[in-house]
Design an enzyme around this catalytic site. Structure first.
Site, PDB file in Angstrom:
ATOM      1  N   SER A 100       0.905  -1.326  -0.164  1.00  0.00           N
ATOM      2  CA  SER A 100       0.042  -0.105  -0.025  1.00  0.00           C
ATOM      3  C   SER A 100       0.822   1.139  -0.100  1.00  0.00           C
ATOM      4  CB  SER A 100      -0.926   0.136   1.248  1.00  0.00           C
ATOM      5  OG  SER A 100      -1.548   1.157   1.481  1.00  0.00           O
ATOM      6  N   LYS A 101       0.324   2.288  -0.898  1.00  0.00           N
ATOM      7  CA  LYS A 101       1.238   3.447  -0.948  1.00  0.00           C
ATOM      8  C   LYS A 101       0.927   4.181   0.495  1.00  0.00           C
ATOM      9  CE  LYS A 101       0.902   4.047  -5.895  1.00  0.00           C
ATOM     10  NZ  LYS A 101       0.451   4.615  -7.010  1.00  0.00           N
ATOM     11  N   ARG A 102      -0.145   3.926   1.002  1.00  0.00           N
ATOM     12  CA  ARG A 102      -0.264   4.636   2.409  1.00  0.00           C
ATOM     13  C   ARG A 102       0.694   4.006   3.367  1.00  0.00           C
ATOM     14  NH1 ARG A 102      -5.226   3.089   0.311  1.00  0.00           N
ATOM     15  NH2 ARG A 102      -6.578   4.752  -0.015  1.00  0.00           N
ATOM     16  N   PHE A 147       8.111   3.406  -0.011  1.00  0.00           N
ATOM     17  CA  PHE A 147       8.706   4.389  -0.703  1.00  0.00           C
ATOM     18  C   PHE A 147      10.346   4.384  -0.887  1.00  0.00           C
ATOM     19  CE2 PHE A 147       4.606   6.113  -0.147  1.00  0.00           C
ATOM     20  CZ  PHE A 147       4.121   6.149  -1.443  1.00  0.00           C
TER      21      PHE A 147
END
Length: 523
Positions: free
Chosen positions: A286-288, A293
């Site tokens: 999940s990019k959350r 990153f």
């Protein structure tokens, strides 16, 4: 849009810019590789580069390099409402940090630019003109409100939302009337009932009857910007992309894209859809989660090669999984036909061990080791700064000695500026009471160690020191060797646990060890 209609080509023709022929591609991968291999990584700058994107970019990069081809970065920035400031720059920065820089990109330029879709609008308009002329596309005048009501009604009826193709069969007269009041309609592509079958290089033969489950898709929005479906087809054609390696979430859309290629009279590239990269528990990345990153890993001190190594070990495409592979080894061993359809599970708890292996490899190289020395000097300055009582700890020879002694024991260079290793850079504050709690023979032990250091024949190697310290303990009746070691470790580092005492002494050097022991006697 009125200008767009005035630019319509003559029936049966395509605009010259769109009519570039491409060679016939055979069904087999081997035959494809007779022509130049050109692949692309085409992220949307709606966020920073994360592990899933890195994996897609990496597979494209190593496929291109294995076949002496080109790796292209193209930014799909047509959704102007979702752009994140700095994301475009971050994506290219992180590819360079990871050691997989593109051959062509917004920053580097190249023969197929521009490499941002927002700067290629004329090409999409030309393609749309051609599709309108042949009847493969049509203007849609439905309002956003009507489309939203269609969606809500479908969801209320437990159906998949789809456009009802209301504007598909408008007469020329009806279109002209509507253009008079709405000169900028969206343009939709007319889906054919029979979608072509295609052989995906990972998932095998596929055919998805998109027309039976979807309404005709928008290919050009009313603001003149294309949707993904049109833009990727037009750009892949004009950039001469030979192979499209992208995530498996686009597998179903490929039939739609092939219909577009067919309507435009273009030969499509070969497709290879990569299985999903999942968390170790099978959940989606999940990019959350801020920690997926690349910036997070770079700031935390993880090496690019360790990330490339773990994400390729988490999937397929290689004869076997093995830790410690470098990028040149990944390129040599990669085999597209070995990629399976199964999702790849990424266990980030193993990343420190991957990083340890790659850090040891860097330490073994004289050139790379000097770069590590420079990095560690900066880390020490940043972590301790004004606390440094003796700036000689920044001496390159001292820093290099620390790295050589601790290689294999640390996972990241940053570990060497953690509290556990602060004694390497600052002198500990140790009082007499702390040492006396370990042994009453503080003075005796300290005096013996000073004598050991002053003997000229003593070499400060770990083996020699270990032997001498055992002799010293043996001469102290009633005091066990481990007690002597605890006391010396506390005197030298202010800690009860840490590396072997002999290694501590070699790390610090005889002059610093002498000063710390003399401080004990003076307290």
């Amino acid at each position: 849009m009125a200008a767009l209609w005035r630019r319509l080509p003559q029936p049966g023709t395509l605009p010259a810019a769109l009519a570039r022929p491409m060679g016939r591609r055979e069904a087999s991968l081997g035959a494809d590789l007779g022509a130049a291999v050109r692949v692309r990584f085409a992220p949307s700058p709606t966020g920073f580069l994360h592990l899933g994107g890195l994996r897609t970019a990496l597979y494209n990069y190593i496929f291109a390099k294995k076949h002496q081809g080109s790796f292209i970065l193209r930014l799909e920035d047509t959704d102007q409402t979702r752009l994140v400031p700095g994301a475009a720059e971050n994506i290219e920065d992180m590819l360079e940090w990871a050691g997989i820089p593109p051959d062509e990109s917004p920053r580097r330029g190249g023969p197929s630019g521009p490499y941002q879709q927002s700067q290629r609008l004329e090409l999409y308009a030309q393609a749309t003109d051609a599709l309108l002329q042949t009847g493969a596309a049509y203007p849609c005048f439905c309002s956003p409100l009507r489309l939203e009501l269609l969606k809500k009604e479908a969801l209320r009826s437990h159906q998949t939302p789809r456009y009802d193709n209301r504007c598909r069969d408008l007469s020329q007269k009806q279109v002209a009337q509507k253009l008079a009041t709405n000169p900028k309609p969206a343009i939709r592509f007319r889906l054919e009932e029979e979608a072509p079958a295609f052989q995906d290089l990972v998932f095998g033969w596929n055919r998805h009857q998109v027309a039976s489950v979807e309404g005709d898709p928008v290919i050009l929005k009313s603001d003149g910007f294309p949707t993904y479906h049109l833009a990727c087809v037009v750009d892949d054609h004009h950039m001469g992309i030979s192979h499209v390696l992208r995530g498996s979430e686009w597998l179903v859309s490929t039939s739609k894209h092939l219909l577009l290629y067919q309507a435009l009279g273009w030969q499509p590239p070969r497709f290879a859809h990569l299985p999903l990269l999942l968390n170790g528990d099978g959940s989606k990345l999940s990019k959350r989660q801020g920690d997926i990153f690349l910036e997070h890993f770079a700031a935390a001190g993880f090496l690019p090669d360790a990330l490339l190594d773990i994400i390729t070990n988490s999937g397929s495409g290689f004869p076997e999984n093995q830790m410690g592979r470098t990028l040149p080894e990944l390129i040599t061993q990669f085999d597209l036909t070995r990629i399976t359809c199964h999702s790849a599970l990424l266990d980030l708890q193993k990343l420190p061990e991957f990083n340890r292996l790659h850090l040891c490899r860097l330490v073994s190289s004289e050139t790379q080791r000097q770069q590590l020395v420079t990095k560690l000097q900066a880390l020490v300055e940043e972590a301790f700064g004004p606390q440094l009582q003796d700036r000689n700890v920044l001496d390159p020879m001292y820093v290099e000695r620390i790295i050589l002694l601790r290689q294999g024991h640390i996972c990241r260079l940053q570990d060497l500026v953690s509290p556990a290793y602060s004694y390497l850079w600052t002198r500990p504050a140790v009082d007499r009471a702390q040492l006396s709690a370990i042994s009453e023979k503080v003075d005796v032990i300290a005096t013996h160690v000073l004598g050991l250091l002053e003997r000229s024949e003593t070499s400060l190697s770990q083996d020699t020191l270990n032997g001498e310290l055992r002799k010293l303990s043996g001469g102290l009746q009633g005091t066990k060797h481990n007690i002597v070691m605890q006391l010396l470790r506390m005197a030298l580092s202010g800690q009860l646990q840490g590396p072997p005492v002999a290694e501590m002494m070699v790390s610090l050097g005889p002059k610093e060890v002498r000063e710390r022991i003399q401080k004990v006697l003076a307290s």
